[in-house]
Each structure stands twice: as C-alpha cells, then as structure tokens.
Enzyme design. Structure first.
Site, mmCIF file in Angstrom:
data_model
loop_
_atom_site.group_PDB
_atom_site.id
_atom_site.type_symbol
_atom_site.label_atom_id
_atom_site.label_comp_id
_atom_site.label_asym_id
_atom_site.label_seq_id
_atom_site.Cartn_x
_atom_site.Cartn_y
_atom_site.Cartn_z
ATOM 1 N N CYS A 166 29.433 68.500 40.207
ATOM 2 C CA CYS A 166 28.184 67.752 40.346
ATOM 3 C C CYS A 166 26.984 68.685 40.223
ATOM 4 C CB CYS A 166 28.193 66.966 41.648
ATOM 5 S SG CYS A 166 26.963 65.638 41.718
ATOM 6 N N HIS A 226 33.058 64.132 41.649
ATOM 7 C CA HIS A 226 33.588 64.927 42.759
ATOM 8 C C HIS A 226 35.114 64.803 42.811
ATOM 9 C CE1 HIS A 226 29.937 66.138 45.126
ATOM 10 N NE2 HIS A 226 29.403 65.248 44.296
ATOM 11 N N GLU A 278 37.191 66.583 44.351
ATOM 12 C CA GLU A 278 37.758 66.886 45.673
ATOM 13 C C GLU A 278 37.992 65.631 46.496
ATOM 14 O OE1 GLU A 278 33.259 67.402 46.389
ATOM 15 O OE2 GLU A 278 34.697 67.433 44.735
#
Length: 227
Positions: free
Chosen positions: A99, A199, A201
């Site tokens: 990002c 994102h 994660e």
C-alpha cells in the site's frame, strides 16, 4: 539453515495488527522479522530483505507536488523508509512494498501519485474493506503473474491514494477494473522488487496472497547465501 532477516517498517506507534501479521507470514516461510520504527533511524541493523508496510499518505513534497487533500503525513517515517528503500536498491535486496510502501517505492524512483481516487472510480467501489471484494487484473508475463497466476484475483482495498506515473525501471503488473495500478515491479532489480496496493497480510489465509511473502523470504535467503 540460516534464517534471513526481514526488516518490517512502520510508524513509531500503532499498526500493531498489520505488522504482526506480516511478521507471522515471514516466520511461516522461515524468515526472522526485524521491526523497524522511526526511532531506530541511525542505528545499524543487518537485514536480507524488506517489507515496507502501509499507513499514512506519502508527503507530496517527495514527488514535487502540491497537497490536494487534507494532509495526514508522517515525515519521520518517510525519512526512515526512504533510507531503507535506498539501501535495498543499492544492495539489490528483495523488497515488498505494501500500500503506502508501494507508493513510496514508486516515488523514490521518480514516479508520482494520485492524491485522491474517488473522482477516478467508475467500475470499482471507493469503500475501504479488509475483505477480498475488489478485482485485481494480473498482467501476463510479469513476476506477479508467476507468483499469483494469471487472470484475476480478489484483493482488499484500504487506500485513498494510488500510483499515477511509474518510477524509473518500474512497470505495472496489475490493475483494478478502473485501470488504476495495483501492483508494480522492477524486473531488472535481480531479486524480488514488488509493490502491491492492497494488504496481503490481511489475506494470508489465501494461498495466492501468501505466495508474495514466500517469494520475499526465499529471495532473501538466496541473497544472504550469495553474500
């Protein structure tokens, strides 16, 4: 087998959730996370790969533009992460920008950013969500396609800025349905140099998303063994 050290950057305070998830993904593939914050600037740290995580907007001063939106900048973090990106480029270390991290990588290589996206949306919602509700169009023949497969994938969206003009040596490897860049890469870097606008994660339960972290750790291990 030695474990490569992966530097994970972030703000001085907060962002505990995403940084913990990035560290979990790094450990999953045999890496050793090293959390770095602005207060660590000036200290000597050895690392074999880098993750530049998400967060506040990139200061437009860094790409010679006037602010177009109400600012939310973190100049201390910008300074730290610019230095780490420069080191990764100089040492040819693998790097994953997430990002804001992708945006800062692009800016550091001479690119620019769209400071707001709502007016550019036609086929994609402008809402923020950690859920994989957005469509990623992966360009064939790219590193991203090698890691995640060609065609489309589902991603999340937590950003209000995006890449406009690509920096030197970077190419777009994925877009959303509005043709806004969602992934950039630098093929001549050697080891992995990839920036993603979403994102991953928050999506590590998805195999295609984990592939990004696996590639980073494997590239870092190979780099470590050559030095």
């Amino acid at each position: 087998m030695a474990r490569p050290v992966i530097a994970i950057t972030g703000p001085q305070r907060g962002a505990f959730g995403p940084r913990t998830l990035v560290a979990l993904a790094v450990r999953l593939y045999g890496g050793r996370p090293l959390q770095l914050r602005p207060g660590d600037a000036g200290r000597v740290h050895r690392f074999d790969g880098v993750v530049i995580t998400g967060g506040h907007d990139v200061n437009p001063v860094l790409y010679a533009a006037a602010p177009e939106v109400e600012p939310r900048y973190d100049e201390a973090r910008d300074e730290l992460e610019v230095a780490i990106i420069d080191e990764a480029l100089e040492r040819r270390l693998p790097l994953l920008g997430i990002c804001r991290g992708a945006q800062l990588l692009n800016v550091r290589l001479g690119g620019t950013l769209f400071q707001e996206l709502k007016s550019r949306r036609r086929r994609t919602s402008n809402r923020w969500t950690v859920l994989p509700l957005k469509t990623l169009c992966i360009r064939p023949g790219t590193v991203l396609a090698r890691l995640m497969g060609e065609g489309t994938a589902r991603i999340n969206s937590l950003h209000n800025q995006a890449i406009d003009l690509c920096g030197q040596g970077l190419q777009i490897s994925g877009t959303d349905l509005d043709e806004l860049p969602q992934a950039i890469e630098k093929p001549d870097h050697g080891p992995l140099l990839l920036g993603v606008q979403w994102h991953p994660e928050f999506l590590i339960f998805m195999k295609r998303q984990r592939a990004l972290f696996r590639a980073l750790v494997e590239s870092a291990r190979e780099t470590m063994q050559r030095t």
